[in-house]
Design an enzyme around this catalytic site. Structure first.
Site, PDB file in Angstrom:
ATOM      1  N   ASN A  62       0.945  -1.327  -0.149  1.00 41.21           N
ATOM      2  CA  ASN A  62       0.092   0.184   0.064  1.00 41.21           C
ATOM      3  C   ASN A  62       0.992   1.231  -0.079  1.00 41.21           C
ATOM      4  O   ASN A  62       1.904   1.276   0.566  1.00 41.21           O
ATOM      5  CB  ASN A  62      -1.090   0.075   1.151  1.00 41.21           C
ATOM      6  CG  ASN A  62      -0.612  -0.063   2.521  1.00 41.21           C
ATOM      7  OD1 ASN A  62       0.572  -1.193   2.594  1.00 41.21           O
ATOM      8  ND2 ASN A  62      -1.083   0.290   3.552  1.00 41.21           N
ATOM      9  N   GLU A  64       0.484   5.163   0.693  1.00 44.44           N
ATOM     10  CA  GLU A  64      -0.432   6.333   1.008  1.00 44.44           C
ATOM     11  C   GLU A  64      -0.098   7.669   0.512  1.00 44.44           C
ATOM     12  O   GLU A  64       1.016   7.943   0.040  1.00 44.44           O
ATOM     13  CB  GLU A  64      -0.463   6.222   2.679  1.00 44.44           C
ATOM     14  CG  GLU A  64      -0.994   4.978   3.085  1.00 44.44           C
ATOM     15  CD  GLU A  64      -1.431   4.884   4.263  1.00 44.44           C
ATOM     16  OE1 GLU A  64      -0.956   5.631   5.212  1.00 44.44           O
ATOM     17  OE2 GLU A  64      -1.853   3.563   4.867  1.00 44.44           O
ATOM     18  N   CYS A  73      -4.074   0.813  -2.420  1.00 41.33           N
ATOM     19  CA  CYS A  73      -4.098  -0.508  -1.553  1.00 41.33           C
ATOM     20  C   CYS A  73      -3.177  -1.420  -2.458  1.00 41.33           C
ATOM     21  O   CYS A  73      -2.628  -1.261  -3.550  1.00 41.33           O
ATOM     22  CB  CYS A  73      -5.343  -1.545  -1.672  1.00 41.33           C
ATOM     23  SG  CYS A  73      -6.574  -0.623  -0.590  1.00 41.33           S
ATOM     24  N   GLU A  75      -3.030  -4.571  -3.046  1.00 44.36           N
ATOM     25  CA  GLU A  75      -3.444  -5.596  -4.079  1.00 44.36           C
ATOM     26  C   GLU A  75      -3.784  -4.871  -5.575  1.00 44.36           C
ATOM     27  O   GLU A  75      -3.198  -5.522  -6.612  1.00 44.36           O
ATOM     28  CB  GLU A  75      -4.807  -5.975  -3.488  1.00 44.36           C
ATOM     29  CG  GLU A  75      -4.896  -6.873  -2.264  1.00 44.36           C
ATOM     30  CD  GLU A  75      -4.968  -6.035  -1.052  1.00 44.36           C
ATOM     31  OE1 GLU A  75      -4.826  -4.696  -0.971  1.00 44.36           O
ATOM     32  OE2 GLU A  75      -5.687  -6.446  -0.252  1.00 44.36           O
ATOM     33  N   CYS A 112     -10.185  -5.168   0.624  1.00 43.18           N
ATOM     34  CA  CYS A 112     -11.277  -4.012   0.545  1.00 43.18           C
ATOM     35  C   CYS A 112     -12.191  -4.421  -0.650  1.00 43.18           C
ATOM     36  O   CYS A 112     -11.830  -4.843  -1.801  1.00 43.18           O
ATOM     37  CB  CYS A 112     -10.710  -2.757   0.795  1.00 43.18           C
ATOM     38  SG  CYS A 112     -10.183  -2.087  -0.861  1.00 43.18           S
ATOM     39  N   CYS A 115     -10.532  -3.286  -3.866  1.00 42.50           N
ATOM     40  CA  CYS A 115      -9.646  -4.213  -4.481  1.00 42.50           C
ATOM     41  C   CYS A 115     -10.149  -5.592  -5.164  1.00 42.50           C
ATOM     42  O   CYS A 115     -10.000  -5.967  -6.142  1.00 42.50           O
ATOM     43  CB  CYS A 115      -8.519  -4.808  -3.320  1.00 42.50           C
ATOM     44  SG  CYS A 115      -7.510  -3.271  -3.133  1.00 42.50           S
TER      45      CYS A 115
HETATM   46  N1  THU Z   1      -5.164  -1.390   2.491  1.00 39.32           N
HETATM   47  C1  THU Z   1      -4.578  -2.175   1.631  1.00 39.32           C
HETATM   48  O1  THU Z   1      -3.549  -2.032   1.104  1.00 39.32           O
HETATM   49  N2  THU Z   1      -5.500  -3.423   1.187  1.00 39.32           N
HETATM   50  C2  THU Z   1      -6.655  -3.439   1.624  1.00 39.32           C
HETATM   51  O2  THU Z   1      -7.611  -4.290   1.051  1.00 39.32           O
HETATM   52  C3  THU Z   1      -7.375  -2.903   2.753  1.00 39.32           C
HETATM   53  C4  THU Z   1      -6.733  -1.527   3.164  1.00 39.32           C
HETATM   54  C5  THU Z   1      -4.560  -0.389   3.000  1.00 39.32           C
HETATM   55  C6  THU Z   1      -4.966   1.157   2.534  1.00 39.32           C
HETATM   56  C7  THU Z   1      -4.256   1.958   3.553  1.00 39.32           C
HETATM   57  O3  THU Z   1      -3.075   2.278   3.188  1.00 39.32           O
HETATM   58  C8  THU Z   1      -4.300   0.977   4.687  1.00 39.32           C
HETATM   59  O4  THU Z   1      -4.390  -0.169   4.291  1.00 39.32           O
HETATM   60  C9  THU Z   1      -5.337   1.345   5.898  1.00 39.32           C
HETATM   61  O5  THU Z   1      -6.643   1.355   5.158  1.00 39.32           O
END
Ligand code: THU
Length: 160
Positions: A62, A64, A73, A75, A112, A115
């Site tokens: 991920n 940010e 994310c 994925e 999520c 994704c």
């Molecule tokens: N996140 C992911 O990388 N994948 C997911 O399927 C759920 C959330 C990340 C996004 C964000 O950077 C952090 O987790 C908190 O939501």
């Protein structure tokens, strides 16, 4: 009015060691990717590793952003790179691992909704199921045999 019931099946393994060697290896690549996450805001680090039918492994974490919705994310970071780099390849499986700076993550962390929608697109594109394995930093591992089991009633191109 009638109701419909939609049921799906997810396999739960007590620990990673119960899985085949090649899955353990892919999950270890997801863990390595997770360590490269850029998550200064959530402090939640996620790694994803994708095995293609040409034996390439693509990983992502991920990423940010101070403008929160601009982040991505793990994925989708990985799957879009796979799609952009090997557009003809079939995605066989995805392994996902998550951890947090703030607390131990010992339950499987599912991808999520956004994704799942992204993975659904590739599963439909290739017309072959994608296995998805997900876990925290330790503990149980969940396996879905197809994205369809994680996202029933997906929106797809047939509605356009
Ligand atoms: N996140 C992911 O990388 N994948 C997911 O399927 C759920 C959330 C990340 C996004 C964000 O950077 C952090 O987790 C908190 O939501």
């Amino acid at each position: 009015m009638k109701s419909i019931t939609i049921s799906t099946t997810i396999e739960i393994y007590d620990s990673l060691v119960e899985l085949p060697e090649e899955v353990i290896k892919l999950m270890n690549t997801a863990v390595e990717a997770r360590e490269k996450a850029y998550a200064p805001y959530s402090k939640f680090h996620v790694g994803a590793a994708i095995l293609l039918d040409n034996n390439e492994v693509i990983s992502g974490s991920n990423q940010e952003n101070a403008s929160y919705p601009s982040g991505l994310c793990a994925e989708r970071t990985a799957i879009y790179y796979a799609g952009a780099t090997y557009p003809e390849a079939i995605i066989k499986r995805i392994a996902i691992s998550a951890t947090s700076v703030n607390h131990a993550v010992t339950t499987p962390i599912p991808p999520c909704g956004a994704c799942r929608q992204a993975i659904a697109e590739y599963e439909i594109k290739q017309n072959e199921p994608i296995e998805i394995y997900f876990m925290g930093e330790s503990g149980k591992v969940a396996k879905s045999n197809s994205l369809k089991d994680l996202l029933p009633l997906a929106f797809d191109k047939s509605y356009l």
